[in-house]
Design a protein around this motif. Structure first.
Motif, PDB file in Angstrom:
ATOM      1  N   LEU A  34      26.953 -27.976 -39.151  1.00 17.29           N
ATOM      2  CA  LEU A  34      25.435 -28.590 -37.794  1.00 17.29           C
ATOM      3  C   LEU A  34      25.821 -27.446 -36.629  1.00 17.29           C
ATOM      4  O   LEU A  34      26.050 -27.028 -36.678  1.00 17.29           O
ATOM      5  N   ARG A  35      24.063 -26.492 -36.744  1.00 18.12           N
ATOM      6  CA  ARG A  35      24.467 -25.550 -35.641  1.00 18.12           C
ATOM      7  C   ARG A  35      22.826 -26.549 -35.402  1.00 18.12           C
ATOM      8  O   ARG A  35      21.535 -27.032 -35.813  1.00 18.12           O
ATOM      9  N   THR A  36      22.476 -25.272 -34.197  1.00 24.08           N
ATOM     10  CA  THR A  36      21.233 -25.510 -33.736  1.00 24.08           C
ATOM     11  C   THR A  36      20.396 -23.993 -33.692  1.00 24.08           C
ATOM     12  O   THR A  36      21.171 -23.539 -34.545  1.00 24.08           O
ATOM     13  N   GLU A  37      18.611 -24.385 -33.952  1.00 22.62           N
ATOM     14  CA  GLU A  37      18.361 -23.259 -34.892  1.00 22.62           C
ATOM     15  C   GLU A  37      17.125 -23.317 -33.750  1.00 22.62           C
ATOM     16  O   GLU A  37      16.203 -24.675 -33.848  1.00 22.62           O
ATOM     17  N   GLY A  38      16.802 -22.945 -32.431  1.00 25.03           N
ATOM     18  CA  GLY A  38      15.849 -22.999 -31.542  1.00 25.03           C
ATOM     19  C   GLY A  38      16.097 -24.372 -30.017  1.00 25.03           C
ATOM     20  O   GLY A  38      17.018 -24.828 -30.094  1.00 25.03           O
ATOM     21  N   LYS A  40      15.663 -26.982 -32.683  1.00 25.98           N
ATOM     22  CA  LYS A  40      16.460 -27.989 -33.846  1.00 25.98           C
ATOM     23  C   LYS A  40      17.656 -27.707 -34.162  1.00 25.98           C
ATOM     24  O   LYS A  40      18.467 -27.559 -34.024  1.00 25.98           O
ATOM     25  N   ILE A  41      18.134 -29.194 -34.578  1.00 24.63           N
ATOM     26  CA  ILE A  41      19.108 -29.355 -35.056  1.00 24.63           C
ATOM     27  C   ILE A  41      18.971 -28.912 -36.698  1.00 24.63           C
ATOM     28  O   ILE A  41      18.577 -29.832 -37.353  1.00 24.63           O
ATOM     29  N   ALA A 547      15.833 -25.152 -26.801  1.00 25.21           N
ATOM     30  CA  ALA A 547      17.029 -25.304 -26.675  1.00 25.21           C
ATOM     31  C   ALA A 547      17.101 -26.666 -27.354  1.00 25.21           C
ATOM     32  O   ALA A 547      15.937 -27.408 -26.663  1.00 25.21           O
ATOM     33  N   PRO A 548      17.219 -27.297 -28.467  1.00 24.62           N
ATOM     34  CA  PRO A 548      17.083 -29.130 -28.834  1.00 24.62           C
ATOM     35  C   PRO A 548      17.723 -29.405 -27.364  1.00 24.62           C
ATOM     36  O   PRO A 548      19.100 -29.351 -26.404  1.00 24.62           O
TER      37      PRO A 548
END
Length: 632
Positions: A34-38, A40-41, A547-548
């Protein structure tokens, strides 16, 4: 029977046994990492992954093992969590478990591990290993959480455990354990996140801060160092960073934004906690309840005393104005700077006499100065990113800004009325009437003690001459007492008398205070006010797609306004979450009222809360877009 068939049979039995399951949607291990994008995860393909988690605790306490292992086999618990629709578990531990539990067995294992005898011979840390492996085998993501240093219940300002270090475990030990656990579970890709520390707060060693002030107490600096340790060992693991003030405040992230640091981009998830007692607006609304009851009692008492005094006067038990004047003095004693004595005006410290308008003006000035002081303090703390500084932000529009000025206006209005009444000669009528009612009646003529009818007193034939003495004083003459002044007869005078009455002022002030408190309470319980608080604390990061934010702890045992607002906020912001908790025991034999399961770890005790969470999970699954929720 193969393992797939066994898993299907387990879920089938669970559905018909407990009746609260939904079709599990677990994260496919092949889609990791998993990673973050904006905000969201996402998985490795960029698909949004929802973290629908529960907290399972116990290992961070003195038992050094998860609650429920005395009631139900470990694998059954793990499969049961998946059956309820959750796809990940936040597991808490203490540094005592990591460093001491590596060489000691679970204390009182025959009780704590009663339903899992195969674990009794293992060390406490090995039992923790088995717990994580069981959850991962059930298809659940695992989030590690360093809950506290010293084994025990969390949290308070006096538990010597508010920071990521203390006297027993210096900061070096904190970083050492981060490295140790990251390596220990490197072979389990389902261990997808590391929640570095739970509920940072004030301690006897100091108060943590974020990106400013003393570096030794800067949590963002320590969190960045710990995050780099994790990523260097396991670049596929998410690093979850808690906010300050019991994980409620993330408003200082911009001072040192870890998610923008080189080498940490795509790895950082922020976490916030929210309970009814950490939601300041709702706490303030509840605090007003006893104040409202006190004001109601004051209003009722004053009205009853007034009715009794009037009834006594009308029935002739007491002279008119006598009792009511005494009552007025008692009621005004706490509102005026001076106390009326003997019906002859106000006396400050028994020396200087002050008229009622001047005394009222002094009181109004003091109230105004207090109001200004509160507002100045409020302005100084506006937008202060701290739990203590947030309270004035809550009260400013509802109580301080409006209520205090209304009270000040009422005090100054009374001053104006008293000045007008004094100008018309009405302000002292009440005092004069009281003096006239108790003044002795002195006749100009002194009748004889006993005088027969028809008899006339003869003059003294030998009157004593008055000596010519220059020092001789004239006989003392008694001046007649002033007669009672009649009650004003005109309508305007009656209105002035009523408006300047101390009793009327106290009743009006109490009623105004009651109305303001009710208005403030209603304001503080409004959805938009609570929403603004959560936006200010942590929600802005999601709304700005910065960020999430993972709602790592929240929970309740009732369908309260807090719970309804929490669900609404989660839906409107599509928040990932971890409900606190799944287990029905706080300790063996001690119930956990927030727990979804009862103490037997089978029966659902919070069916309404579970149903609401399951509905939210299903809604998130049904659409990739933010759900549009209608509220009544």
């Amino acid at each position: 029977m193969n393992s797939a068939g066994g898993a299907i049979l387990t879920l089938f039995v669970c559905c018909f046994t407990f009746g609260y399951g939904i079709a599990p949607k677990l994260v496919d291990p092949s889609s990791l990492p998993l990673r973050t994008e904006g905000s969201k995860i996402v998985d490795k393909e960029g698909t949004h992954v929802q973290l629908d988690c529960v907290n399972w605790y116990g290992a961070h306490m003195e038992m050094m093992a998860m609650n429920g292992l005395n009631r139900r086999p470990l694998d059954d618990i793990a499969n049961g969590i998946a059956h309820l629709g959750f796809n990940c578990v936040r597991v808490s531990y203490s540094l005592d478990l990591i460093f001491k539990g590596a060489s000691m067995k679970v204390p009182n294992a025959e009780v704590t591990l009663a339903a899992n005898p195969e674990l009794m011979e293992k060390t406490a840390l090995q039992v923790f290993d088995s717990t994580i492996e069981s959850l991962a085998s059930a298809g659940l993501l695992v989030i590690l959480n360093d809950h506290n240093s010293l084994a025990g219940w969390c949290c308070s300002d006096t538990d010597h455990d508010g920071l990521w270090f203390n006297d027993a475990y210096p900061e070096a030990k904190f970083f050492e354990h981060v490295t140790l656990l990251t390596k220990r579970y490197l072979h389990l890709p389902m261990v997808a996140g590391f929640d570095l520390r739970n509920e940072l707060r004030s301690s006897d060693l100091g108060t943590p801060h974020w990106g400013d002030g003393e570096r030794q107490l800067d949590w963002s600096v320590a969190a960045e160092k710990a995050a780099r340790l994790v990523v260097d060992i396991n670049p596929d693991m998410l690093v979850i960073v808690s906010g300050l003030a019991y994980s409620t405040m993330l408003c200082s992230v911009s001072n040192n934004p870890l998610h923008e640091k080189e080498g940490l981009k795509g790895r950082i998830v922020y976490t916030a906690h929210s309970y009814s007692w950490t939601t300041t607006t709702l706490v303030a609304a509840n605090v007003l309840d006893p104040l409202i009851h006190v004001v109601i009692a004051v209003v009722v008492t004053v009205v009853l005393l007034s009715v009794i005094s009037l009834a006594a006067e009308w029935s002739g038990i007491m002279k008119e104005g006598r009792w009511s004047s005494c009552i007025d003095r008692c009621m005004l004693a706490c509102l005026q700077l001076c106390v009326c004595r003997d019906g002859c005006g106000c006396t400050c410290c028994g020396r200087t006499k002050i008229s009622r308008p001047v005394s009222a003006a002094i009181s109004a000035t003091v109230v105004t100065i207090v109001a200004l002081a509160f507002l100045l303090v409020d302005c100084g703390l506006m937008n202060s990113c701290s739990y203590a500084g947030f309270m004035p932000i809550v009260f400013q529009p509802s109580v301080l800004g409006f209520g205090l000025w209304m009270v000040c206006t009422m005090f100054w209005l009374r001053v104006v009325l008293l000045c007008m009444a004094e100008h018309r000669g009405l302000v002292d009528n009440e005092v004069r009437e009281l003096e006239g009612s108790i003044a002795p009646a002195i006749d100009e003529e002194t009748p004889a003690a006993s005088e027969a009818p028809g008899e006339v007193e003869e003059p003294n034939p030998n009157p004593k001459p008055v000596e010519d003495n220059p020092d001789h004083e004239a006989p003392f003459e008694v001046e007649p007492a002033p007669l009672a002044v009649s009650t004003p007869s005109t309508l305007r005078e009656k209105v002035f008398r009523i408006c300047t009455s101390r009793r009327v002022f106290v009743i009006a002030l109490a009623l105004l205070t009651l109305c303001l408190l009710l208005l403030a309470q209603s304001h503080l319980r409004r959805w938009d006010v609570v929403k603004n608080e959560w936006d200010f604390k942590f929600g802005y990061l999601v709304q700005a797609n910065t960020a999430p934010v993972w709602l790592g702890e929240f929970g309740t045992n009732s369908n309260s306004i807090y719970w309804q607002y929490t669900l609404r906020y989660m839906k409107e912001n599509d928040l990932d979450f971890a409900y606190w908790p799944i287990n029905g025991e706080k300790r063996p034999g001690q119930g956990e009222s927030f727990g979804i399961w009862a103490e037997d770890m089978k029966t659902v005790q919070q069916s309404g809360i579970l149903k609401a969470l399951q509905d939210f999970i299903e809604t998130r699954r049904s659409s990739d877009d933010e759900p549009e929720i209608q509220f009544q």
